[in-house]
Write a protein that holds these residues in place. Structure first.
Motif, mmCIF file in Angstrom:
data_model
loop_
_atom_site.group_PDB
_atom_site.id
_atom_site.type_symbol
_atom_site.label_atom_id
_atom_site.label_comp_id
_atom_site.label_asym_id
_atom_site.label_seq_id
_atom_site.Cartn_x
_atom_site.Cartn_y
_atom_site.Cartn_z
ATOM 1 N N ALA A 142 0.837 -1.209 0.000
ATOM 2 C CA ALA A 142 0.000 0.000 0.000
ATOM 3 C C ALA A 142 0.867 1.251 0.000
ATOM 4 O O ALA A 142 0.545 2.243 -0.679
ATOM 5 N N TRP A 143 1.968 1.242 0.743
ATOM 6 C CA TRP A 143 2.880 2.390 0.745
ATOM 7 C C TRP A 143 3.496 2.591 -0.631
ATOM 8 O O TRP A 143 3.554 3.724 -1.144
ATOM 9 N N ILE A 144 3.946 1.509 -1.257
ATOM 10 C CA ILE A 144 4.566 1.616 -2.576
ATOM 11 C C ILE A 144 3.551 2.090 -3.612
ATOM 12 O O ILE A 144 3.872 2.904 -4.491
ATOM 13 N N ASP A 145 2.314 1.629 -3.505
ATOM 14 C CA ASP A 145 1.273 2.076 -4.439
ATOM 15 C C ASP A 145 1.074 3.587 -4.374
ATOM 16 O O ASP A 145 0.695 4.208 -5.367
ATOM 17 N N GLY A 146 1.323 4.179 -3.210
ATOM 18 C CA GLY A 146 1.144 5.619 -3.056
ATOM 19 C C GLY A 146 2.425 6.418 -3.106
ATOM 20 O O GLY A 146 2.400 7.636 -2.894
ATOM 21 N N GLU A 147 3.564 5.757 -3.369
ATOM 22 C CA GLU A 147 4.866 6.433 -3.377
ATOM 23 C C GLU A 147 5.475 6.338 -4.780
ATOM 24 O O GLU A 147 6.044 5.308 -5.152
#
Length: 366
Positions: free
Chosen positions: A282-287
């Motif tokens: 989820a962090w990578i999807d938003g970064e």
């Protein structure tokens, strides 16, 4: 032997100092367990020389995880690192050749370097999902190749071979009369179907694992190697006896009790680790400045920074640690570019994992 310290060990968090790190995302295992955490207590043991091959009941528990293996096929060692050292020093000499799929666990590279053998690297490619290319491995094999070294699930990317690729590597080593070493340390942490242990498929294959990563008890230093070739096992046993005779009966008693609880422990652990993996996803999807190949096993991934050539990577890692208190494993630990880093999502508490990921985003924009 021409020993040199491994970079990953010189820069390990225990060397830097745990008290100086707020969010430790550099670890490659689940959280360290206490005996009380896993419901274990020590019996009143006699502290004698144990069985040189390792406690028979412990070896039986290890072998029982795969069809076609017996306790006689197992040699208990001082962690997986001890097994890898025994294998390299038993099989390789300065006149031999090794094929290593890279990145790889540092011992699989540095011990052969210390021996002085020739090494060919088959580098995994991010754009191809860090998938192993068996044809490239085959092309690297020479007449004097003694060993092909791979890890699965892979450290540091968390990717896995297909069963077809594993079978193809086994067939390659049988055809070329060399050995296949598969470091299976994360095998119990597979999020899909678990591959069979390589050693169960062929006498040309050697499997290595431990209780350090998936079970969180690295302090007892229990690992093992599995090989069906009797003559080869005797050579490995001779090496173990000359290094340390036998293992610790205390460590082996704890390991035996842990493996007796293996199924229940993993049934609780795997959903937790899958949720941690989803947090990183989820962090990578938003970064937009970071991407990765989603791990299929283990508790580590190998994200890539999407930054231009002018970005100061050394300064990024320094600020991330010194100003944001967050530690990751930079790519040079694995002889890879520094725009890659290993992130461990199994060891920190969930709040520390989230905080560390936010710190990476902040350091990228500082």
């Amino acid at each position: 032997m021409n020993y040199a310290r491994m970079v990953i060990e010189k820069e390990a968090p225990e060397e830097y100092g745990y008290d100086r790190i707020r969010c430790n995302l550099s670890e490659s295992s689940i959280a360290d367990q206490q005996l009380s955490d896993i419901g274990l207590s020590l019996p009143d043991l006699t502290l004698f020389y144990g069985e040189h091959r390792g406690d028979k009941e412990l070896r039986t528990l290890i072998a029982a995880q795969n069809e076609g293996l017996s306790a006689d096929d197992v040699l208990v060692t001082a962690g997986a690192a001890g097994a890898l050292f025994i294998i390299a020093t038993s099989l390789l000499s300065p006149s031999d050749h090794l094929v290593v799929v890279r990145p790889n666990y540092a011992t699989n590279i540095e011990t052969p370097k210390a021996i002085g053998c020739a090494i060919s690297y088959v580098d995994l490619d991010f754009e191809n999902g860090f998938a192993i290319d068996v044809e490239r491995v085959a092309a690297a094999v020479r007449p004097n190749t003694k060993l092909i070294s791979v890890t699965c699930p892979h450290n540091p990317t968390g990717t896995m071979m297909t069963r077809a690729d594993l079978d193809a590597l086994v067939a390659l080593t049988e055809r070329r009369r060399c050995r296949l070493l598969v470091d299976e340390t994360y095998r119990d942490l597979s999020y899909g179907e678990r591959l069979p242990s390589a050693a169960s498929l062929s006498a040309s294959a050697i499997s290595v694992s431990s209780l350090s990563k998936a079970f969180g008890i690295p302090g007892i230093r229990i690992g093992w190697l599995v090989a069906r070739d009797k003559a080869l096992r005797e050579t490995f046993l001779a090496a173990k006896e000359q290094i340390g005779i036998c293992g610790s009966v205390v460590d082996e008693a704890i390991a035996r009790a842990m493996l007796e609880r293996r199924d229940a422990f993993l049934a609780s652990l795997l959903p937790q680790m899958a949720r941690r993996r989803d947090i990183v996803q989820a962090w990578i999807d938003g970064e937009p400045l970071v991407d990765w190949v989603r791990p299929q096993g283990g508790v580590v991934g190998f994200p890539r920074l999407n930054v231009d050539t002018g970005f100061d990577l050394d300064r990024f890692y320094t600020r991330l640690l010194e100003e944001h208190g967050t530690y990751v494993g930079p790519g040079h630990w694995f002889e890879m570019p520094k725009r890659f880093f290993r992130v461990g999502f199994g060891w920190p508490k969930e709040a520390e994992l989230r905080g560390g990921l936010e710190a990476i985003s902040a350091a990228l924009r500082d």
